[in-house]
Design a protein around this motif. Sequence first.
Motif, PDB file in Angstrom:
ATOM      1  N   TYR A 169       3.408   5.829  20.612  1.00 41.33           N
ATOM      2  CA  TYR A 169       3.608   7.229  20.997  1.00 41.33           C
ATOM      3  C   TYR A 169       4.334   7.284  22.339  1.00 41.33           C
ATOM      4  CZ  TYR A 169      -0.191   8.206  17.657  1.00 41.33           C
ATOM      5  OH  TYR A 169      -0.987   8.289  16.544  1.00 41.33           O
ATOM      6  N   ASP A 170       5.063   8.383  22.544  1.00 39.32           N
ATOM      7  CA  ASP A 170       5.587   8.660  23.877  1.00 39.32           C
ATOM      8  C   ASP A 170       4.416   8.985  24.796  1.00 39.32           C
ATOM      9  OD1 ASP A 170       8.396   8.393  23.495  1.00 39.32           O
ATOM     10  OD2 ASP A 170       8.405  10.307  22.424  1.00 39.32           O
ATOM     11  N   LYS A 171       4.442   8.440  26.030  1.00 34.30           N
ATOM     12  CA  LYS A 171       3.375   8.727  26.983  1.00 34.30           C
ATOM     13  C   LYS A 171       3.721   9.990  27.762  1.00 34.30           C
ATOM     14  CE  LYS A 171       1.213   5.469  29.269  1.00 34.30           C
ATOM     15  NZ  LYS A 171       0.855   4.398  30.259  1.00 34.30           N
ATOM     16  N   VAL A 172       2.761  10.946  27.770  1.00 34.41           N
ATOM     17  CA  VAL A 172       2.924  12.178  28.539  1.00 34.41           C
ATOM     18  C   VAL A 172       1.794  12.247  29.563  1.00 34.41           C
ATOM     19  CG1 VAL A 172       4.073  13.383  26.643  1.00 34.41           C
ATOM     20  CG2 VAL A 172       1.592  13.504  26.844  1.00 34.41           C
ATOM     21  N   SER A 173       1.891  13.175  30.504  1.00 32.18           N
ATOM     22  CA  SER A 173       0.879  13.291  31.558  1.00 32.18           C
ATOM     23  C   SER A 173       0.553  14.752  31.809  1.00 32.18           C
ATOM     24  CB  SER A 173       1.362  12.623  32.838  1.00 32.18           C
ATOM     25  OG  SER A 173       2.530  13.267  33.323  1.00 32.18           O
ATOM     26  N   GLN A 174      -0.690  14.989  32.264  1.00 31.10           N
ATOM     27  CA  GLN A 174      -1.159  16.334  32.617  1.00 31.10           C
ATOM     28  C   GLN A 174      -2.045  16.225  33.840  1.00 31.10           C
ATOM     29  OE1 GLN A 174      -3.180  18.162  29.318  1.00 31.10           O
ATOM     30  NE2 GLN A 174      -1.387  18.157  27.986  1.00 31.10           N
ATOM     31  N   THR A 175      -2.159  17.324  34.569  1.00 30.91           N
ATOM     32  CA  THR A 175      -3.062  17.399  35.721  1.00 30.91           C
ATOM     33  C   THR A 175      -4.359  18.069  35.293  1.00 30.91           C
ATOM     34  OG1 THR A 175      -1.206  17.525  37.264  1.00 30.91           O
ATOM     35  CG2 THR A 175      -3.358  18.248  38.065  1.00 30.91           C
ATOM     36  N   LYS A 176      -5.496  17.457  35.636  1.00 39.87           N
ATOM     37  CA  LYS A 176      -6.801  17.989  35.244  1.00 39.87           C
ATOM     38  C   LYS A 176      -7.700  18.125  36.475  1.00 39.87           C
ATOM     39  CE  LYS A 176      -6.296  18.062  30.699  1.00 39.87           C
ATOM     40  NZ  LYS A 176      -6.469  19.278  29.880  1.00 39.87           N
ATOM     41  N   SER A 177      -8.557  19.166  36.439  1.00 38.23           N
ATOM     42  CA  SER A 177      -9.545  19.337  37.503  1.00 38.23           C
ATOM     43  C   SER A 177     -10.607  18.250  37.390  1.00 38.23           C
ATOM     44  CB  SER A 177     -10.197  20.719  37.407  1.00 38.23           C
ATOM     45  OG  SER A 177      -9.232  21.740  37.580  1.00 38.23           O
ATOM     46  N   GLY A 208      -1.298   9.680  28.409  1.00 36.02           N
ATOM     47  CA  GLY A 208      -1.580   9.154  27.086  1.00 36.02           C
ATOM     48  C   GLY A 208      -0.772   9.873  26.032  1.00 36.02           C
ATOM     49  N   ALA A 209      -1.136   9.629  24.777  1.00 40.72           N
ATOM     50  CA  ALA A 209      -0.476  10.330  23.678  1.00 40.72           C
ATOM     51  C   ALA A 209      -0.796  11.820  23.771  1.00 40.72           C
ATOM     52  CB  ALA A 209      -0.945   9.767  22.342  1.00 40.72           C
ATOM     53  N   GLU A 210       0.160  12.644  23.420  1.00 41.97           N
ATOM     54  CA  GLU A 210      -0.002  14.095  23.581  1.00 41.97           C
ATOM     55  C   GLU A 210      -1.202  14.621  22.810  1.00 41.97           C
ATOM     56  OE1 GLU A 210       2.691  18.191  23.308  1.00 41.97           O
ATOM     57  OE2 GLU A 210       3.466  16.294  22.524  1.00 41.97           O
ATOM     58  N   THR A 248     -14.707  18.080  24.081  1.00 42.29           N
ATOM     59  CA  THR A 248     -15.667  19.186  24.098  1.00 42.29           C
ATOM     60  C   THR A 248     -17.040  18.765  23.594  1.00 42.29           C
ATOM     61  OG1 THR A 248     -14.829  19.859  21.921  1.00 42.29           O
ATOM     62  CG2 THR A 248     -13.905  20.962  23.863  1.00 42.29           C
ATOM     63  N   ASN A 249     -17.119  17.662  22.854  1.00 38.55           N
ATOM     64  CA  ASN A 249     -18.400  17.172  22.343  1.00 38.55           C
ATOM     65  C   ASN A 249     -19.044  16.141  23.261  1.00 38.55           C
ATOM     66  OD1 ASN A 249     -18.232  18.722  19.922  1.00 38.55           O
ATOM     67  ND2 ASN A 249     -16.822  17.200  19.057  1.00 38.55           N
ATOM     68  N   GLY A 250     -18.437  15.901  24.414  1.00 38.17           N
ATOM     69  CA  GLY A 250     -18.997  14.932  25.349  1.00 38.17           C
ATOM     70  C   GLY A 250     -18.658  13.498  25.010  1.00 38.17           C
ATOM     71  N   LYS A 251     -17.685  13.275  24.119  1.00 34.67           N
ATOM     72  CA  LYS A 251     -17.282  11.928  23.750  1.00 34.67           C
ATOM     73  C   LYS A 251     -16.181  11.440  24.687  1.00 34.67           C
ATOM     74  CE  LYS A 251     -15.439   9.200  19.905  1.00 34.67           C
ATOM     75  NZ  LYS A 251     -14.937   9.255  18.511  1.00 34.67           N
ATOM     76  N   ALA A 252     -16.339  10.205  25.177  1.00 28.98           N
ATOM     77  CA  ALA A 252     -15.345   9.638  26.082  1.00 28.98           C
ATOM     78  C   ALA A 252     -14.035   9.383  25.340  1.00 28.98           C
ATOM     79  CB  ALA A 252     -15.860   8.347  26.703  1.00 28.98           C
ATOM     80  N   LEU A 253     -12.920   9.678  26.005  1.00 27.82           N
ATOM     81  CA  LEU A 253     -11.590   9.515  25.411  1.00 27.82           C
ATOM     82  C   LEU A 253     -10.864   8.356  26.085  1.00 27.82           C
ATOM     83  CD1 LEU A 253     -10.531  13.274  25.250  1.00 27.82           C
ATOM     84  CD2 LEU A 253     -11.284  11.846  23.341  1.00 27.82           C
ATOM     85  N   ASP A 254     -10.091   7.628  25.270  1.00 28.67           N
ATOM     86  CA  ASP A 254      -9.334   6.484  25.778  1.00 28.67           C
ATOM     87  C   ASP A 254      -7.974   6.976  26.273  1.00 28.67           C
ATOM     88  OD1 ASP A 254      -8.343   4.024  26.391  1.00 28.67           O
ATOM     89  OD2 ASP A 254      -7.914   3.435  24.313  1.00 28.67           O
ATOM     90  N   VAL A 255      -7.955   7.451  27.521  1.00 32.50           N
ATOM     91  CA  VAL A 255      -6.707   7.879  28.147  1.00 32.50           C
ATOM     92  C   VAL A 255      -6.619   7.222  29.526  1.00 32.50           C
ATOM     93  CG1 VAL A 255      -6.567  10.078  26.911  1.00 32.50           C
ATOM     94  CG2 VAL A 255      -7.813   9.959  29.077  1.00 32.50           C
ATOM     95  N   GLU A 256      -5.417   7.161  30.062  1.00 32.37           N
ATOM     96  CA  GLU A 256      -5.209   6.600  31.395  1.00 32.37           C
ATOM     97  C   GLU A 256      -5.428   7.687  32.439  1.00 32.37           C
ATOM     98  OE1 GLU A 256      -1.617   4.584  34.066  1.00 32.37           O
ATOM     99  OE2 GLU A 256      -1.362   4.924  31.898  1.00 32.37           O
ATOM    100  N   ILE A 257      -6.207   7.389  33.472  1.00 27.55           N
ATOM    101  CA  ILE A 257      -6.493   8.349  34.536  1.00 27.55           C
ATOM    102  C   ILE A 257      -5.947   7.788  35.843  1.00 27.55           C
ATOM    103  CG2 ILE A 257      -8.278   9.649  35.743  1.00 27.55           C
ATOM    104  CD1 ILE A 257     -10.086   9.280  33.331  1.00 27.55           C
ATOM    105  N   VAL A 258      -5.203   8.617  36.551  1.00 32.47           N
ATOM    106  CA  VAL A 258      -4.599   8.199  37.822  1.00 32.47           C
ATOM    107  C   VAL A 258      -5.080   9.157  38.918  1.00 32.47           C
ATOM    108  CG1 VAL A 258      -2.461   7.766  39.074  1.00 32.47           C
ATOM    109  CG2 VAL A 258      -2.573   7.329  36.597  1.00 32.47           C
TER     110      VAL A 258
END
Length: 453
Positions: A169-177, A208-210, A248-258
Amino acid sequence: MKKIIRGIGKFFRHIGAFFDKWLITPITKLILKIIEFSKSNSKGIEKLLGKKQTLIVISLVLALAVFFIIDSEGTAMIDQYAEILYNQPVTATYNEEAYVVEGLPDTVDITLVGQKRHIFLAKQYPSGGVTVDLTGLKPGQHKVTLKYAQQLKSIDYRLDPSSVTVTIYDKVSQTKSLTYDILHQDNLDTKLSIDSVELDRSEVIVKGAEYKLEKVATVRALVDVDDFAKQEAGELTLDSVPLVAYDTNGKALDVEIVPKTVTAKVTISSPSKDVPIEIVPKGELAFGKAIRSLSTNVNTVTIYGSEDALDKIDSLEVEVDVTGLDADKDYTVTLKRPNGVTEISTKTITVKVAIDNSTTREFDNILIATENLGSGYSVMASSEEDSRVTVIVTGSESIINSIDPSIIQAYVDLDGLGVGEHEVEVKVRGDDVKLTYTPKTKTVKVRIASSNS
């Protein structure tokens, strides 16, 4: 020096004499005897070799020799063993800044097949690991082959799995609180309370993937009480607090966090409050009996907890079941923590209940109050008789004779009632829990009107 050289020469002459006596001379004599025997018996040997039986024996001996040679070589060829190297890491080569790869296993198993000595040698060699080259592959699904750098050609290396289907997948990024969770809070000293947690940043970037980023509901810093260097009131700083993204279900997601970690400043306090113990008897005493006195070995305790919880607590109620009691008795009671209270200075207390004979007394003209009247309404008793009530007080004579009528409260609960006349139940309460209060009149009538009319 000459003596040393002569000693060394003498030593080697002894060695030479030993080999000459026990090895060279015997072998030379044996060879000479064989030559002399063959010369003197050459005709006999030729005659022996010319016989058919001799040729058969020689052929049989040669055949057996060849058989054993071939058999030993065959055994060496089929002497194969297998050993499995479990959980060998897989290293992928691709542009990690531009793409995300899914479907690639973290580890594989490698089966080594060959002779034991070769397998042993193979395990000693440094391994380049299992690799897969994804360079040049575009977003989409691809079947790729895993490779293992073979160190010995005499060993057969088999990967499980040897090929996999990956999705790029193309890697995209977003800003999160960024927020936080406190882990293992039950391990915090019960006399302490975490007042606040201040993170060194309020936002992070997730990559991560969109389709995965769309599932990210929150990113949390996991502040672990077990990581506290010491547990005491004050401020402490935690470095390298890990971050985790959840759906939303409290399940951990495999994404990169910076960044991957943050620094947290934790403020710890120890709020406490001294409150009196209030004994509350429950149940009916034996017929004709009343409580003369209630006493405890501890009158005040210190409670710990959150500031909000402590502000709501003015006393600590302790219930004692006196059902059927007809004589003095001591109770050992374990104190229960109210909501929001984490610790009590005293765990158990002794309650002494003294019993007396019961008597009753009537108190007239106790004014009836109203409670829970809705806003916008006014109320009044339907008659003078409905505004006052006689209350029967039952208890120990010594207490009743000294009672102040002002502590007796009669009231009606008007919760949910609207305009009109209503017949409502009369309720009575008093400050002394050793007495029982009963209204002589069970119900009265009241009129409710709109205050705007």
